[in-house]
Design a protein around this motif. Structure first.
Motif, PDB file in Angstrom:
ATOM      1  N   GLY A 126       3.324  17.079  -3.999  1.00 40.75           N
ATOM      2  CA  GLY A 126       2.551  16.036  -4.457  1.00 40.75           C
ATOM      3  C   GLY A 126       1.230  15.571  -5.767  1.00 40.75           C
ATOM      4  O   GLY A 126       0.607  15.116  -5.842  1.00 40.75           O
ATOM      5  N   VAL A 127       1.264  16.973  -6.223  1.00 41.82           N
ATOM      6  CA  VAL A 127       0.347  17.210  -7.057  1.00 41.82           C
ATOM      7  C   VAL A 127       0.956  17.598  -8.507  1.00 41.82           C
ATOM      8  O   VAL A 127       2.093  18.859  -8.516  1.00 41.82           O
ATOM      9  CB  VAL A 127      -0.184  18.811  -7.219  1.00 41.82           C
ATOM     10  N   PHE A 128       0.810  16.907  -9.395  1.00 37.01           N
ATOM     11  CA  PHE A 128       1.819  17.563 -10.636  1.00 37.01           C
ATOM     12  C   PHE A 128       0.851  18.090 -11.410  1.00 37.01           C
ATOM     13  O   PHE A 128      -0.165  18.393 -11.747  1.00 37.01           O
ATOM     14  CB  PHE A 128       0.892  15.678 -11.405  1.00 37.01           C
ATOM     15  N   ILE A 129       2.478  19.340 -11.784  1.00 38.05           N
ATOM     16  CA  ILE A 129       2.062  20.106 -12.940  1.00 38.05           C
ATOM     17  C   ILE A 129       1.235  20.311 -13.885  1.00 38.05           C
ATOM     18  O   ILE A 129      -0.076  20.751 -14.368  1.00 38.05           O
ATOM     19  CB  ILE A 129       3.139  21.258 -12.889  1.00 38.05           C
ATOM     20  N   ASP A 130       1.384  18.911 -14.188  1.00 41.22           N
ATOM     21  CA  ASP A 130       0.730  18.669 -15.934  1.00 41.22           C
ATOM     22  C   ASP A 130      -1.297  18.226 -15.721  1.00 41.22           C
ATOM     23  O   ASP A 130      -1.003  17.368 -14.744  1.00 41.22           O
ATOM     24  CB  ASP A 130       0.878  17.502 -16.530  1.00 41.22           C
ATOM     25  N   PRO A 131      -2.261  19.345 -16.285  1.00 39.98           N
ATOM     26  CA  PRO A 131      -3.208  18.915 -15.905  1.00 39.98           C
ATOM     27  C   PRO A 131      -3.812  17.604 -16.117  1.00 39.98           C
ATOM     28  O   PRO A 131      -4.703  17.234 -15.880  1.00 39.98           O
ATOM     29  CB  PRO A 131      -3.519  20.580 -16.672  1.00 39.98           C
ATOM     30  N   PHE A 143       0.938  -0.982   0.164  1.00 39.91           N
ATOM     31  CA  PHE A 143      -0.056  -0.148   0.170  1.00 39.91           C
ATOM     32  C   PHE A 143       1.149   1.037   0.177  1.00 39.91           C
ATOM     33  O   PHE A 143       0.634   2.251  -0.527  1.00 39.91           O
ATOM     34  CB  PHE A 143      -1.056  -0.119   1.256  1.00 39.91           C
ATOM     35  N   ASP A 144       1.641   0.994   0.952  1.00 37.37           N
ATOM     36  CA  ASP A 144       2.485   2.705   0.852  1.00 37.37           C
ATOM     37  C   ASP A 144       3.549   3.032   0.524  1.00 37.37           C
ATOM     38  O   ASP A 144       3.372   4.265  -0.121  1.00 37.37           O
ATOM     39  CB  ASP A 144       3.966   2.545   2.311  1.00 37.37           C
ATOM     40  N   GLU A 145       4.197   1.654  -0.736  1.00 36.08           N
ATOM     41  CA  GLU A 145       4.726   2.298  -2.010  1.00 36.08           C
ATOM     42  C   GLU A 145       4.007   2.875  -2.951  1.00 36.08           C
ATOM     43  O   GLU A 145       4.614   3.633  -4.152  1.00 36.08           O
ATOM     44  CB  GLU A 145       5.399   1.250  -2.684  1.00 36.08           C
ATOM     45  N   LYS A 146       1.867   3.107  -2.721  1.00 32.63           N
ATOM     46  CA  LYS A 146       1.763   3.901  -3.948  1.00 32.63           C
ATOM     47  C   LYS A 146       0.866   4.863  -3.409  1.00 32.63           C
ATOM     48  O   LYS A 146      -0.196   5.507  -4.430  1.00 32.63           O
ATOM     49  CB  LYS A 146       0.441   2.376  -4.290  1.00 32.63           C
ATOM     50  N   ILE A 147       1.017   5.519  -2.715  1.00 34.03           N
ATOM     51  CA  ILE A 147       0.575   6.627  -1.790  1.00 34.03           C
ATOM     52  C   ILE A 147       0.298   7.955  -2.896  1.00 34.03           C
ATOM     53  O   ILE A 147       1.837   8.475  -3.763  1.00 34.03           O
ATOM     54  CB  ILE A 147       1.217   7.396  -0.450  1.00 34.03           C
ATOM     55  N   ALA A 148      -0.255   8.400  -2.981  1.00 35.95           N
ATOM     56  CA  ALA A 148      -0.326   9.403  -3.746  1.00 35.95           C
ATOM     57  C   ALA A 148       0.440  10.773  -3.163  1.00 35.95           C
ATOM     58  O   ALA A 148       0.569  11.352  -2.333  1.00 35.95           O
ATOM     59  CB  ALA A 148      -2.029   9.645  -3.824  1.00 35.95           C
ATOM     60  N   SER A 198       3.556  10.797  -3.438  1.00 43.07           N
ATOM     61  CA  SER A 198       4.986   9.651  -2.927  1.00 43.07           C
ATOM     62  C   SER A 198       6.041   9.335  -3.770  1.00 43.07           C
ATOM     63  O   SER A 198       5.369   9.750  -5.258  1.00 43.07           O
ATOM     64  CB  SER A 198       4.405   9.058  -1.689  1.00 43.07           C
ATOM     65  N   PHE A 199       7.012   9.309  -3.554  1.00 48.31           N
ATOM     66  CA  PHE A 199       8.160   8.527  -4.310  1.00 48.31           C
ATOM     67  C   PHE A 199       8.788   7.551  -3.334  1.00 48.31           C
ATOM     68  O   PHE A 199       8.515   7.406  -1.778  1.00 48.31           O
ATOM     69  CB  PHE A 199       8.827   9.451  -5.092  1.00 48.31           C
ATOM     70  N   HIS A 200       9.386   6.667  -3.736  1.00 45.12           N
ATOM     71  CA  HIS A 200       9.862   5.458  -3.158  1.00 45.12           C
ATOM     72  C   HIS A 200      11.701   5.663  -4.249  1.00 45.12           C
ATOM     73  O   HIS A 200      11.540   5.248  -4.702  1.00 45.12           O
ATOM     74  CB  HIS A 200       9.433   4.066  -2.813  1.00 45.12           C
ATOM     75  N   PHE A 201      12.642   4.969  -2.984  1.00 45.87           N
ATOM     76  CA  PHE A 201      13.927   5.331  -3.274  1.00 45.87           C
ATOM     77  C   PHE A 201      14.578   3.908  -2.631  1.00 45.87           C
ATOM     78  O   PHE A 201      14.562   3.980  -1.398  1.00 45.87           O
ATOM     79  CB  PHE A 201      14.665   6.472  -3.640  1.00 45.87           C
ATOM     80  N   ILE A 207       6.577  10.666   1.183  1.00 46.83           N
ATOM     81  CA  ILE A 207       5.235  11.614   1.032  1.00 46.83           C
ATOM     82  C   ILE A 207       5.244  12.634   1.270  1.00 46.83           C
ATOM     83  O   ILE A 207       6.315  13.700   1.580  1.00 46.83           O
ATOM     84  CB  ILE A 207       3.955  11.322   2.295  1.00 46.83           C
ATOM     85  N   GLN A 208       5.127  13.483   0.055  1.00 44.82           N
ATOM     86  CA  GLN A 208       5.549  15.179  -0.695  1.00 44.82           C
ATOM     87  C   GLN A 208       4.122  16.013  -0.046  1.00 44.82           C
ATOM     88  O   GLN A 208       4.281  16.993  -1.191  1.00 44.82           O
ATOM     89  CB  GLN A 208       6.193  15.143  -1.752  1.00 44.82           C
TER      90      GLN A 208
END
Length: 369
Positions: free
Chosen positions: A354-359, A299-304, A306-309, A333-334
């Motif tokens: 956490g929000v993409f710039i591209d609409p 679940f956690d790696e899919k959080i809206a 977020s990124f994982h490294f 999570i950002q």
């Protein structure tokens, strides 16, 4: 009374995630899963023309085996697992975590033996076979998510039965953006990280290998990672909890590692082998229905937002050459409530807080109602 959602989930797993074909042998690796759900999976596999095979396990028994693990024992177990992985065309794994810390007291040297000998079967399954993994909803998971058991089950099935075909279309655009990028920079509280993904493929994960799903991943060029990274999602690895993990990188290698818990165990994991201190995966989490961590990486790696490294083994689909017995998805999570942050592709801001710039990517914004 039988829960109708069991059959729907089984059909989605078999028909969409792994797309079982007539004559394929399907390994059903089930850990502490209700019989009713396993029955639905067997029926769904047979309805697709596949041949089901049961592989049952229990977390408490696995812990007991790990506590006394020996090289001789797990060398043989590893060969058995590898042969089974080779014999099956499809692997479906469901596990129920009634206690996420079940293996917390297994000595690190014993767990290292287990990991080393299980790795060949895991690599073959992940890279050469069709597979999917699901965590089953439990009261323990509901508690970790701060939800009632009933509400968590509803959340679980809503995520797992999402329209992944619709999400896939947006993920394809993120894939194209990643594959056109050389330099990535990530900034946020305690984080200023840079690396290159030049020439690396990006992979869309839209309900195929993991359910729930929602990520697009690639890998950094192995020696290109520099800077500092502070993860803010709590993690469990081999049954041990780790919070506020912080790394400093020099030319790809983790040269400093800290956390708010057992730093000795943290560094022991990173010293498993040479590749454990290098990164095997970089991914953006984009599932709009998953909003907060619950110490379950599926679940956690899919959080809206977020990124994982990921320290350790890379995937064959995005091969940066890093080899390791570990693959530890750690999440940052950002979204604003977690401190915010920015991601740049070649100096162009592509996601802020956490929000993409591209609409056109607004489909991945967190669903909060």
């Amino acid at each position: 009374m039988k829960d109708a959602r069991y059959a729907l989930l089984a059909q989605q797993i078999v028909g969409y995630s792994v797309r079982v074909q007539p004559g394929e042998h399907v390994n059903l690796r089930m850990q502490d899963i209700p019989d009713a759900m396993v029955v639905e999976l067997i029926r769904a596999v047979r309805a697709a023309g596949g041949i089901p095979h049961l592989d049952l396990s229990h977390a408490a028994l696995s812990r007991e085996m790990q506590m006394g693990a020996t090289e001789e024992q797990y060398e043989l177990e590893g060969r058995y697992r590898l042969q089974r992985a080779e014999d099956m065309q499809v692997h479906i794994c469901l596990y129920a975590d009634h206690n996420s810390f079940e293996s917390a007291d297994v000595p690190a040297e014993r767990m290292k033996i287990v990991s080393k000998h299980m790795l060949p079967a895991s690599n073959l399954t992940c890279n050469k076979r069709k597979w999917t993994v699901l965590a089953w909803p439990t009261a323990s998971m509901a508690q970790a998510a701060g939800m009632s058991t009933e509400d968590f089950e509803d959340f679980y099935f809503r995520c797992c039965l999402a329209d992944y075909g619709k999400l896939r279309r947006g993920m394809e655009k993120i894939k194209a953006m990643m594959e056109a990028t050389d330099r990535v920079r990530i900034v946020g509280p305690g984080t200023d990280l840079s690396f290159s993904v030049k020439g690396m493929p990006a992979i869309v994960c839209a309900g195929d290998c993991n359910v729930p799903d929602g990520e697009v991943y690639t890998a950094p060029l192995r020696d290109s990672v520099n800077g500092v990274l502070s993860y803010n999602a709590p993690s469990i690895y081999h049954g041990s909890p780790f919070d506020q993990v912080r790394f400093r990188f020099e030319n790809g290698k983790i040269v400093e590692a800290h956390c708010s818990g057992d730093e000795e165990k943290l560094n022991a994991i990173l010293d498993t082998d040479e590749g454990a201190r290098y990164i095997g995966e970089f991914a953006l989490g984009v599932n709009p229905y998953i909003l907060k961590p619950m110490r379950d990486i599926l679940f956690d790696e899919k959080i809206a937002g977020s990124f994982h490294f990921t320290p350790g083994q890379c995937y064959d689909e995005a091969p940066n050459g890093n080899q390791s017995a570990i693959h530890w998805d750690l999440v940052c999570i950002q979204r604003p409530e977690y401190g915010g942050g920015e991601i740049y592709f070649d100096d162009v801001l592509i996601r802020k807080d956490g929000v993409f710039i591209d609409p056109e990517l607004a489909i991945f914004n967190a669903v909060t109602d």
